[in-house]
Design a protein around this motif. Structure first.
Motif, PDB file in Angstrom:
ATOM      1  N   ALA A 216       0.802  -1.223   0.000  1.00 13.88           N
ATOM      2  CA  ALA A 216       0.000   0.000   0.000  1.00 13.88           C
ATOM      3  C   ALA A 216       0.834   1.273   0.000  1.00 13.88           C
ATOM      4  CB  ALA A 216      -0.937   0.002   1.204  1.00 13.88           C
ATOM      5  N   SER A 217       1.937   1.285   0.696  1.00 14.77           N
ATOM      6  CA  SER A 217       2.684   2.530   0.876  1.00 14.77           C
ATOM      7  C   SER A 217       3.295   3.066  -0.409  1.00 14.77           C
ATOM      8  CB  SER A 217       3.801   2.321   1.905  1.00 14.77           C
ATOM      9  OG  SER A 217       4.694   1.303   1.474  1.00 14.77           O
ATOM     10  N   LEU A 218       3.398   2.240  -1.445  1.00 15.03           N
ATOM     11  CA  LEU A 218       4.096   2.709  -2.645  1.00 15.03           C
ATOM     12  C   LEU A 218       3.173   3.327  -3.678  1.00 15.03           C
ATOM     13  CD1 LEU A 218       4.089   0.826  -5.560  1.00 15.03           C
ATOM     14  CD2 LEU A 218       4.831  -0.870  -3.887  1.00 15.03           C
ATOM     15  N   TYR A 219       1.860   3.057  -3.611  1.00 12.15           N
ATOM     16  CA  TYR A 219       1.004   3.397  -4.746  1.00 12.15           C
ATOM     17  C   TYR A 219       0.689   4.883  -4.861  1.00 12.15           C
ATOM     18  CZ  TYR A 219       0.568  -1.542  -5.632  1.00 12.15           C
ATOM     19  OH  TYR A 219       0.851  -2.857  -5.930  1.00 12.15           O
ATOM     20  N   GLY A 220       0.678   5.602  -3.757  1.00 12.97           N
ATOM     21  CA  GLY A 220       0.480   7.048  -3.856  1.00 12.97           C
ATOM     22  C   GLY A 220       1.612   7.701  -4.621  1.00 12.97           C
ATOM     23  N   LYS A 221       2.838   7.302  -4.306  1.00 15.73           N
ATOM     24  CA  LYS A 221       3.998   7.840  -5.017  1.00 15.73           C
ATOM     25  C   LYS A 221       3.990   7.419  -6.479  1.00 15.73           C
ATOM     26  CE  LYS A 221       7.919   7.666  -2.848  1.00 15.73           C
ATOM     27  NZ  LYS A 221       9.175   7.147  -2.236  1.00 15.73           N
ATOM     28  N   LEU A 222       3.635   6.152  -6.740  1.00 15.55           N
ATOM     29  CA  LEU A 222       3.578   5.668  -8.115  1.00 15.55           C
ATOM     30  C   LEU A 222       2.564   6.469  -8.933  1.00 15.55           C
ATOM     31  CD1 LEU A 222       4.079   3.578 -10.392  1.00 15.55           C
ATOM     32  CD2 LEU A 222       2.316   2.155  -9.325  1.00 15.55           C
ATOM     33  N   ALA A 223       1.373   6.677  -8.375  1.00  8.50           N
ATOM     34  CA  ALA A 223       0.334   7.404  -9.101  1.00  8.50           C
ATOM     35  C   ALA A 223       0.768   8.836  -9.393  1.00  8.50           C
ATOM     36  CB  ALA A 223      -0.966   7.394  -8.300  1.00  8.50           C
ATOM     37  N   ALA A 224       1.433   9.470  -8.427  1.00 11.41           N
ATOM     38  CA  ALA A 224       1.905  10.843  -8.637  1.00 11.41           C
ATOM     39  C   ALA A 224       2.971  10.898  -9.730  1.00 11.41           C
ATOM     40  CB  ALA A 224       2.447  11.400  -7.324  1.00 11.41           C
ATOM     41  N   ARG A 225       3.910   9.973  -9.695  1.00 14.57           N
ATOM     42  CA  ARG A 225       4.980   9.976 -10.706  1.00 14.57           C
ATOM     43  C   ARG A 225       4.449   9.664 -12.099  1.00 14.57           C
ATOM     44  NH1 ARG A 225      10.094   6.874  -7.660  1.00 14.57           N
ATOM     45  NH2 ARG A 225      10.489   8.558  -6.134  1.00 14.57           N
ATOM     46  N   ALA A 226       3.384   8.849 -12.162  1.00 13.07           N
ATOM     47  CA  ALA A 226       2.829   8.476 -13.464  1.00 13.07           C
ATOM     48  C   ALA A 226       1.772   9.454 -13.953  1.00 13.07           C
ATOM     49  CB  ALA A 226       2.219   7.077 -13.370  1.00 13.07           C
ATOM     50  N   GLY A 227       1.314  10.365 -13.083  1.00  9.08           N
ATOM     51  CA  GLY A 227       0.213  11.247 -13.459  1.00  9.08           C
ATOM     52  C   GLY A 227      -1.064  10.467 -13.686  1.00  9.08           C
ATOM     53  N   ALA A 228      -1.262   9.396 -12.882  1.00 14.27           N
ATOM     54  CA  ALA A 228      -2.373   8.484 -13.107  1.00 14.27           C
ATOM     55  C   ALA A 228      -3.568   8.808 -12.232  1.00 14.27           C
ATOM     56  CB  ALA A 228      -1.927   7.044 -12.846  1.00 14.27           C
ATOM     57  N   ALA A 229      -4.745   8.672 -12.813  1.00 13.61           N
ATOM     58  CA  ALA A 229      -5.961   8.650 -12.018  1.00 13.61           C
ATOM     59  C   ALA A 229      -6.077   7.264 -11.392  1.00 13.61           C
ATOM     60  CB  ALA A 229      -7.176   8.948 -12.880  1.00 13.61           C
ATOM     61  N   VAL A 230      -6.787   7.178 -10.252  1.00 10.20           N
ATOM     62  CA  VAL A 230      -6.831   5.914  -9.512  1.00 10.20           C
ATOM     63  C   VAL A 230      -8.238   5.637  -8.998  1.00 10.20           C
ATOM     64  CG1 VAL A 230      -5.816   4.554  -7.653  1.00 10.20           C
ATOM     65  CG2 VAL A 230      -4.466   6.361  -8.725  1.00 10.20           C
ATOM     66  N   PHE A 231      -8.646   4.387  -9.146  1.00 11.72           N
ATOM     67  CA  PHE A 231      -9.783   3.835  -8.417  1.00 11.72           C
ATOM     68  C   PHE A 231      -9.256   2.750  -7.493  1.00 11.72           C
ATOM     69  CE2 PHE A 231     -12.275   5.373 -12.049  1.00 11.72           C
ATOM     70  CZ  PHE A 231     -13.479   5.759 -11.474  1.00 11.72           C
ATOM     71  N   CYS A 232      -9.849   2.599  -6.328  1.00  9.59           N
ATOM     72  CA  CYS A 232      -9.651   1.422  -5.492  1.00  9.59           C
ATOM     73  C   CYS A 232     -10.952   0.623  -5.470  1.00  9.59           C
ATOM     74  CB  CYS A 232      -9.271   1.805  -4.061  1.00  9.59           C
ATOM     75  SG  CYS A 232      -7.573   2.409  -3.878  1.00  9.59           S
ATOM     76  N   GLY A 236      -9.694  -2.511  -1.575  1.00  8.75           N
ATOM     77  CA  GLY A 236      -8.447  -1.765  -1.684  1.00  8.75           C
ATOM     78  C   GLY A 236      -8.476  -0.396  -1.040  1.00  8.75           C
ATOM     79  N   ARG A 237      -9.588  -0.052  -0.392  1.00 11.71           N
ATOM     80  CA  ARG A 237      -9.685   1.291   0.200  1.00 11.71           C
ATOM     81  C   ARG A 237      -8.570   1.542   1.205  1.00 11.71           C
ATOM     82  NH1 ARG A 237     -14.872   2.441   3.016  1.00 11.71           N
ATOM     83  NH2 ARG A 237     -14.853   0.226   3.487  1.00 11.71           N
ATOM     84  N   GLY A 238      -8.051   2.744   1.177  1.00 17.42           N
ATOM     85  CA  GLY A 238      -6.977   3.117   2.085  1.00 17.42           C
ATOM     86  C   GLY A 238      -5.599   2.993   1.478  1.00 17.42           C
ATOM     87  N   ILE A 239      -5.502   2.377   0.307  1.00 17.04           N
ATOM     88  CA  ILE A 239      -4.192   2.244  -0.337  1.00 17.04           C
ATOM     89  C   ILE A 239      -3.700   3.605  -0.823  1.00 17.04           C
ATOM     90  CG2 ILE A 239      -2.955   1.261  -2.309  1.00 17.04           C
ATOM     91  CD1 ILE A 239      -4.706  -1.197  -2.105  1.00 17.04           C
ATOM     92  N   ILE A 240      -4.593   4.384  -1.406  1.00 17.30           N
ATOM     93  CA  ILE A 240      -4.234   5.695  -1.957  1.00 17.30           C
ATOM     94  C   ILE A 240      -4.557   6.781  -0.928  1.00 17.30           C
ATOM     95  CG2 ILE A 240      -4.855   7.409  -3.715  1.00 17.30           C
ATOM     96  CD1 ILE A 240      -3.086   5.264  -4.814  1.00 17.30           C
ATOM     97  N   PRO A 241      -3.630   7.689  -0.687  1.00 17.94           N
ATOM     98  CA  PRO A 241      -3.925   8.805   0.235  1.00 17.94           C
ATOM     99  C   PRO A 241      -5.160   9.571  -0.226  1.00 17.94           C
ATOM    100  CG  PRO A 241      -1.584   8.746  -0.309  1.00 17.94           C
ATOM    101  CD  PRO A 241      -2.254   7.750  -1.215  1.00 17.94           C
ATOM    102  N   THR A 242      -5.982   9.961   0.725  1.00 18.80           N
ATOM    103  CA  THR A 242      -7.243  10.610   0.374  1.00 18.80           C
ATOM    104  C   THR A 242      -7.039  11.976  -0.267  1.00 18.80           C
ATOM    105  OG1 THR A 242      -7.395  11.476   2.629  1.00 18.80           O
ATOM    106  CG2 THR A 242      -8.501   9.398   2.169  1.00 18.80           C
ATOM    107  N   ASP A 243      -5.844  12.559  -0.120  1.00 21.73           N
ATOM    108  CA  ASP A 243      -5.609  13.872  -0.721  1.00 21.73           C
ATOM    109  C   ASP A 243      -4.978  13.778  -2.111  1.00 21.73           C
ATOM    110  OD1 ASP A 243      -3.102  12.969  -0.010  1.00 21.73           O
ATOM    111  OD2 ASP A 243      -2.528  14.758   1.128  1.00 21.73           O
ATOM    112  N   HIS A 244      -4.857  12.565  -2.666  1.00 18.90           N
ATOM    113  CA  HIS A 244      -4.339  12.441  -4.034  1.00 18.90           C
ATOM    114  C   HIS A 244      -5.340  13.089  -4.983  1.00 18.90           C
ATOM    115  CE1 HIS A 244      -2.220  10.891  -7.490  1.00 18.90           C
ATOM    116  NE2 HIS A 244      -3.294  10.246  -7.900  1.00 18.90           N
ATOM    117  N   ALA A 245      -4.902  14.067  -5.726  1.00 17.30           N
ATOM    118  CA  ALA A 245      -5.811  14.912  -6.509  1.00 17.30           C
ATOM    119  C   ALA A 245      -6.568  14.151  -7.586  1.00 17.30           C
ATOM    120  CB  ALA A 245      -5.023  16.058  -7.143  1.00 17.30           C
ATOM    121  N   LEU A 246      -6.026  13.030  -8.053  1.00 11.97           N
ATOM    122  CA  LEU A 246      -6.657  12.283  -9.141  1.00 11.97           C
ATOM    123  C   LEU A 246      -7.277  10.982  -8.653  1.00 11.97           C
ATOM    124  CD1 LEU A 246      -3.970  12.820 -11.957  1.00 11.97           C
ATOM    125  CD2 LEU A 246      -6.033  14.172 -11.486  1.00 11.97           C
ATOM    126  N   TYR A 247      -7.674  10.952  -7.383  1.00 10.94           N
ATOM    127  CA  TYR A 247      -8.238   9.742  -6.795  1.00 10.94           C
ATOM    128  C   TYR A 247      -9.760   9.771  -6.900  1.00 10.94           C
ATOM    129  CZ  TYR A 247      -9.246   6.178  -3.222  1.00 10.94           C
ATOM    130  OH  TYR A 247      -9.699   5.069  -2.549  1.00 10.94           O
TER     131      TYR A 247
END
Length: 530
Positions: A216-232, A236-247
Motif C-alpha cells: 500500500a505505501s508505494l502506490y500514492g507515489k507511483l500514481a503521482a509519478r505516473a500522473g495516473a488517475a486511480v480507483f480502489c 483496496g480502500r486506504g491504499i491511496i492517500p485521500t488527498d491524491h488529486a486524481l483519486y
C-alpha cells in the motif's frame, strides 16, 4: 515424546506460530483439545461453528496470519462451510481442522455421519484432505502454512479420523525454513514494458484491489509519478492517500465510472479480480490496453477481463520496480483534478439520494473514530453506502463479506479481530436482520471482556431486498421480520447498550464503548437526527 496425535497437532501449530484457536469441543474432536493448554495456545469458545469460522476469518484479516478453527465431525463441518466460503472468496488465510469417522462406507447410522464430509468441505476450500496417519497430518499442516506464505491466501481443510487422533504419535517434524514468494526474473522482463507504456500515456488509470494492500505505501507515489488517475475497489480502500488529486475513490461500481475508464489510454490493474462485486457490470468500460498484475494465475485465464499484458507475480514487487523507474519522470497527464473532484461530488450526491441518512452518519463516525480503528461490516445498506463514501486513511482496516456475501459476518469477525488487536480499537457494523444470524456470539465478546462497539443499523426490514423487488416490479414479500428489543437483548447477554437519537449522542456512545470493559450494542435507526 509420544503423545496422542490430537495433542501433537496443537503443539505443531504452536511451533508454526499459532497463538489462538477458535472452536467448539465435542466427543469426536476432544483429543484435539488435549494439547491446547499444554502447547500454550489460547482457545476461544464460539457459540456456533459458523461463529468460530467468522472469528478465524476476522483474526486472519487483522493479523495477516492464518486463523485456525477446530470443529467436530458432521454438523460442525457443515456449520463452518459458510465462513470457509467467505474466506475463499475474500482471500483470507484460514485453517480448519476437523475430526472425521474412521469408516463411512461399510458402517451406517453413526453419530454425526455424512456421506462425504471431505467433499463437502472441498466445495468451499482451496483444498480439503484427509490425514490417515500422523505423518500425513504433519505434511498437510506444513503444506498449508507454506501455501499461506507463497500463494493466494485461501482456506485449507484437514480432517483426521478419530482413531488417529486418539493414537500415540511421534513428535511433529522440525519447523521448515520460511517459504517466500519467488521474485526477480519475471519483474526484470516486464518492468521496462510497463514503464514504456506509462511514459507514453496521457491518461493512465490504475485500479487497486485487495491484493495490492501489502504494498500500500508505494502506490500514492507511483500514481503521482505516473500522473495516473486511480480507483480502489472496496477491498483496496486506504491504499491511496485521500488527498491524491486524481483519486476517484472506491466508486468503481458507479455506472458512470465506465465513462471515466473509457477516457483512459492505459489501464493497470493490480490485485483485483474485477469481479461482479467490484464492478456490478460486465466490463470495466475501457477501450485501451490493460495490464494486469496478480499473484493468482487463475485470474489470467477464462476471465471476462483479460489483460493485454498479464503478469503473474507479487504486485508490490513489480510496481515498486515501476515506481523506482519513474523517478524523475515528469508526467504529461491530461487528467484534471477539478474534473475528478466534481465527479466524486456528483457521485456522493447520488449515494446520499439512493440511501438517505447514511452519509451524515458516516461523516459523524469518521470524525471521531480513533486512529487505527479496524471496522468489520455486514451485508447491510449502511455498509453498502459506507464502502463508497467512507475514505480510509490506511489500507486493510475495513473488512466486509465481499464475494460470498453472507449475513451475520460482522459480529463474530469483529470478535476475532478484537482478539487479535487487544488494546487497539475495533468496531462492528451490522444490520438488524443480519444480527439475528450470529447474535449468540455476543456472549463470547462479553466473556472475553472485549471493548467492542457493535453499531446496529435497524431499518426494520430487509430494505435492500425490498428495494430490489420494487425495481423488478415484484410486490415486496417476506422482507419484514419481528425484531426484539435489541438493547434489552444485549443487556441480557451482559453487554452494554445505547440508543442515541442524535449524531452527537452517537459519537459519544461510540467513544464510550471503546473505553468500556465489554461490548456495547449501539442501536440506531434511519431516523437518527442529523
Amino acid at each position: 515424546m509420544q503423545r496422542p496425535l490430537g495433542a501433537q497437532i496443537s503443539h505443531m501449530l504452536k511451533d508454526r506460530g499459532v497463538e489462538v484457536i477458535f472452536g467448539i469441543p465435542g466427543v469426536h474432536n476432544q483429543e484435539m483439545y488435549r494439547g491446547i493448554e499444554e502447547a500454550g495456545i489460547t482457545h476461544v469458545l464460539a457459540r456456533h461453528e459458523q461463529g468460530a469460522g467468522f472469528m478465524a476469518d476476522g483474526y486472519a484479516r487483522a493479523t495477516g496470519k492464518p486463523g485456525v478453527a477446530y470443529v467436530i465431525t458432521g454438523p460442525g463441518v457443515c456449520n463452518i462451510l459458510t465462513p470457509m466460503g467467505q474466506a475463499y472468496s475474500d482471500s483470507a488465510p484460514m485453517l480448519v481442522i476437523a475430526s472425521c469417522l474412521d469408516e463411512v462406507a461399510a458402517q451406517k447410522g453413526q453419530l454425526h455421519q455424512m456421506k462425504d464430509q471431505r467433499a463437502a468441505a472441498a466445495s468451499v476450500a482451496d483444498w480439503a484432505e484427509e490425514a490417515q496417519s500422523a505423518a500425513a497430518a504433519y505434511h498437510l499442516i506444513d503444506r498449508a502454512f507454506t501455501e499461506f506464505s507463497t500463494m493466494r491466501a485461501r482456506p485449507k481443510y484437514i480432517q483426521v479420523p478419530i482413531s488417529q487422533l486418539e493414537a500415540q504419535a511421534p513428535p511433529p517434524p522440525a519447523r521448515l525454513p520460511p517459504a517466500v514468494l519467488g521474485h526477480g526474473i519475471r519483474e526484470a522482463q516486464t518492468v521496462p514494458d510497463i514503464l514504456d507504456a506509462l511514459k507514453s500515456a496521457k491518461r493512465p488509470l490504475i485500479i487497486l484491489g485487495g491484493g495490492a494492500v501489502p504494498g500500500a505505501s508505494l502506490y500514492g507515489k507511483l500514481a503521482a509519478r505516473a500522473g495516473a488517475a486511480v480507483f480502489c475497489t472496496y477491498a483496496g480502500r486506504g491504499i491511496i492517500p485521500t488527498d491524491h488529486a486524481l483519486y476517484y475513490g472506491s466508486m468503481l461500481a458507479r455506472s458512470e465510472s465506465a465513462q471515466v475508464l473509457a477516457c483512459a489510454d492505459l489501464l493497470i490493474v493490480v490485485g483485483s479480480e474485477l469481479a461482479e462485486v467490484d464492478l456490478w457490470r460486465r466490463t470495466p468500460g475501457h477501450d485501451c490496453p490493460m495490464i494486469r498484475v496478480d499473484i493468482d494465475p487463475a485470474q489470467m485465464t477464462g476471465q471476462r477481463q483479460k489483460g493485454d499484458m498479464q503478469i503473474v507475480a507479487d504486485g508490490s514487487e513489480v510496481m515498486q520496480a515501476v515506481c523506482d523507474g519513474l523517478e524523475g519522470h515528469l508526467p504529461q497527464t491530461e487528467w484534471r483534478a477539478q474534473d475528478v473532484a466534481a465527479t466524486r461530488a456528483r457521485w456522493l450526491a447520488e449515494i446520499d439520494a439512493e440511501r438517505p441518512g447514511i452519509v451524515p452518519v458516516c461523516d459523524a463516525l469518521r470524525a471521531v473514530l480513533p486512529v487505527d480503528t479496524m471496522i468489520y461490516s455486514d451485508m447491510t445498506q449502511f455498509a453498502y453506502a459506507a464502502k463508497e463514501v467512507w475514505d480510509m486513511d490506511r489500507a486493510g482496516h475495513w473488512h466486509h463479506p465481499f464475494g460470498f456475501g453472507t449475513l451475520g459476518y460482522a459480529t463474530p469477525a469483529a470478535i476475532g479481530g478484537a482478539v487479535a488487536r487487544r488494546g487497539k480499537p475495533t468496531m462492528a457494523i451490522i444490520g438488524d436482520y443480519g444480527f439475528h444470524y450470529t447474535m449468540q456470539e455476543l456472549g463470547v465478546a462479553v466473556e472475553l471482556g472485549l471493548s467492542l462497539p457493535i453499531l446496529l443499523w435497524d431499518n426494520g426490514k430487509l430494505k435492500e431486498i425490498e428495494d430490489s423487488m420494487v425495481r423488478a416490479q415484484i410486490a415486496p414479500n417476506a422482507v419484514v421480520a419481528h425484531n426484539p428489543d435489541f438493547c434489552k437483548l444485549a443487556e441480557a447477554f451482559g453487554a452494554c447498550s445505547a440508543a442515541p437519537q442524535t449524531l452527537e449522542a452517537l459519537q459519544a456512545s461510540v467513544m464510550a464503548a471503546f473505553e468500556t470493559d465489554g461490548p456495547t450494542l449501539i442501536h440506531i435507526t434511519p431516523g437518527i437526527a442529523t
